[in-house]
Design an enzyme around this catalytic site. Sequence first.
Site, PDB file in Angstrom:
ATOM      1  N   TYR A 121       2.950  -6.456  17.609  1.00  0.00           N
ATOM      2  CA  TYR A 121       2.362  -5.665  16.519  1.00  0.00           C
ATOM      3  C   TYR A 121       1.113  -4.941  17.011  1.00  0.00           C
ATOM      4  CZ  TYR A 121       0.101  -4.565  12.068  1.00  0.00           C
ATOM      5  OH  TYR A 121      -0.507  -3.913  11.029  1.00  0.00           O
ATOM      6  N   ILE A 178       0.829  -1.217   0.000  1.00  0.00           N
ATOM      7  CA  ILE A 178       0.000   0.000   0.000  1.00  0.00           C
ATOM      8  C   ILE A 178       0.860   1.262   0.000  1.00  0.00           C
ATOM      9  CG2 ILE A 178      -1.942  -1.163   1.099  1.00  0.00           C
ATOM     10  CD1 ILE A 178      -1.243   0.184   3.709  1.00  0.00           C
ATOM     11  N   LYS A 236       0.569  -0.862  17.214  1.00  0.00           N
ATOM     12  CA  LYS A 236      -0.518  -0.156  16.526  1.00  0.00           C
ATOM     13  C   LYS A 236      -1.308   0.721  17.495  1.00  0.00           C
ATOM     14  CE  LYS A 236       1.059  -0.667  13.402  1.00  0.00           C
ATOM     15  NZ  LYS A 236       1.366   0.131  12.181  1.00  0.00           N
TER      16      LYS A 236
END
Length: 318
Positions: free
Chosen positions: A202, A48, A206
């Site tokens: 992770y 992305i 975040k």
Amino acid sequence: MSVLLSVLVGVLAAYVLIYYCLFKGARYKGNATLNGKTAIVTGCNTGIGKTTALDLARRGARVILACRNQERAEAAVYDIRKESGNSEVLYMHLDLASLQSVRDFAETFLKTEPRLDLLINNAGLIASGRTEDGFGMAFGVNHLGHFLLTLLLLDRLKQSENSRVVNVSALLHRLGSLDFNLLNTQKDLVTGQSYWHAIKAYCHSKLCNVLFTRELANRLEGTSVTCYCLHPGVISTEIGRYMGPLQKLLCLPMSKLFFLDPEAGAQTTLYCALQEGLEPLSGRYFSSCALQEVGALGRDDALARKLWDVSERLCGLS
């Protein structure tokens, strides 16, 4: 046979419904142009990030690809220049697993680039191990490296009119938590190095992205800079490139059936970077090109301030 056919049709219909309702996501439909503006996108030689950089280049921006791997980044520069027709696409080396590399990148950028309008903190990984500075890999790359990068470039952002910082977080922030005692003693937010510890790390990182965005917005109030964080969707990218063979094999069927492609995954990033009128929503969290509520910990201002203070100390800024 007719029963089997009916079952197959039902399964297919259910898949299409689930995919388009839950996974497909919305699209950014704005026609913003970026001629004369400069953007940095981290981790954009694939996935992305590359799609985001390509879109910005097509809109006329000068785009800096801030990446670790020179060979892959230069290949991405070639692809984006060719597809966009924009020659103002450049590579600058950035290894977010090294705070010195972050400082070197910022120094080079500030010496060579007169303006900065968009900082898109896109890079992220799921991995065990340690950064060059001894931090857990997910915490060091996904949060701390971007934290330092943003602060080092903040004055340049303030010099541009209506500049933005976009932090790519994830829905998994809702499963995250912060243990500052563990961070102080172990320089990490988990205690182990297994794959499942990497997943937990992770999630924690975040949450850090969400809290960083919240506190950054508070500190930027009254300036020309706004900031946003987002969940891009469940994307089929190389974020799990450090997974073991078994984990990759288990994830493959799901990624093929349900995960978004990078173009769809970049839409909310582009929305946060380009959509007009978002300024009153600085510090907020978006998904599928729409405002969303964050988890309870992501709304904790005291936790956000503490993370900021700890991050400054870990980066040697205080």
